[in-house]
Design an enzyme around this catalytic site. Structure first.
Site, PDB file in Angstrom:
ATOM      1  N   SER A  41       0.879  -0.842   0.321  1.00 12.98           N
ATOM      2  CA  SER A  41      -0.123   0.077   0.174  1.00 12.98           C
ATOM      3  C   SER A  41       0.688   1.482  -0.057  1.00 12.98           C
ATOM      4  O   SER A  41       0.657   1.932  -0.318  1.00 12.98           O
ATOM      5  CB  SER A  41      -0.930  -0.037   1.197  1.00 12.98           C
ATOM      6  OG  SER A  41      -0.756   0.219   2.288  1.00 12.98           O
ATOM      7  N   LYS A  83       0.982   4.502   7.244  1.00  9.33           N
ATOM      8  CA  LYS A  83      -0.407   5.248   5.839  1.00  9.33           C
ATOM      9  C   LYS A  83       0.902   6.993   5.780  1.00  9.33           C
ATOM     10  O   LYS A  83       1.375   7.207   6.478  1.00  9.33           O
ATOM     11  CB  LYS A  83      -1.127   5.348   5.855  1.00  9.33           C
ATOM     12  CG  LYS A  83      -2.083   3.920   6.707  1.00  9.33           C
ATOM     13  CD  LYS A  83      -2.260   3.287   4.903  1.00  9.33           C
ATOM     14  CE  LYS A  83      -2.850   1.762   4.753  1.00  9.33           C
ATOM     15  NZ  LYS A  83      -2.699   0.819   3.999  1.00  9.33           N
TER      16      LYS A  83
END
Length: 183
Positions: A41, A83
């Site tokens: 990700s 993230k």
């Protein structure tokens, strides 16, 4: 060596060992901790299998900045997410035609260049249109850099409670041939 000297030597070693273990625990709990990147990700910024050192002091002294790479505690034990911090409490987040708007101002995301180029070759936007979304008090909005393949605040993680943010990624320390800062 006399019994008394031998006993003192053992006590000194035991004290040193206890102090070392105590310091290691304090450092790991409050200052820095290693984390493993799992998944794609955050590609190409961070790759699957890389190991990061995370600065936990930012929770006590300092502030997060928009664009910081953060570690988030998952809802389940032993699950963590890596993230990028996009929205703070009170922000309005929107993406239109692959441009990120925070509070109606375009935010430059130079770290997305490679992924945007790849998405353009596929004939798609890297980040689908969404919003406007208001970030609630006490929460953050996060996204991965590999937006075509990232579970984040848009599609599964939702808003992130401030207390779930463990700290800020500072640098990759493994593999040793690729040591670098992450922000």
């Amino acid at each position: 060596m006399s019994k008394h000297k031998k006993k003192n030597s053992i006590l000194e070693w035991a004290k040193a060992l206890i102090i070392a273990i105590g310091l290691a625990l304090v450092i790991r709990i409050f200052l820095f901790e290693p984390y493993l990147v799992e998944g794609s990700s955050m590609d190409p910024t961070l790759k699957d299998g890389e190991r990061l050192f995370v600065n936990k002091t930012i929770n006590y002294i300092g502030e997060f900045q928009r664009g910081d790479i953060v570690i988030i505690d998952g809802e389940e034990e032993d699950i963590h997410y890596v993230k990028r911090l996009i929205g703070f409490p009170g922000d309005t987040i929107e993406v239109k035609e692959d441009k990120l708007y925070v509070n109606d101002k375009v935010v430059k995301e130079s770290y997305l260049k490679v992924n945007k180029d790849n998405a353009e070759e596929l004939g798609v936007y890297l980040t689908g249109n969404f919003g406007p979304i208001d970030v609630p008090e006490g929460q953050y909005f996060v996204m991965g850099d590999n937006r075509l393949n990232s579970m984040d605040s848009r599609n599964g993680l939702g808003f992130i409670d401030e207390e779930r943010v463990v700290g800020k990624s500072e640098f990759v320390f493994f593999p040793f041939g690729d040591v670098r800062q992450t922000n």
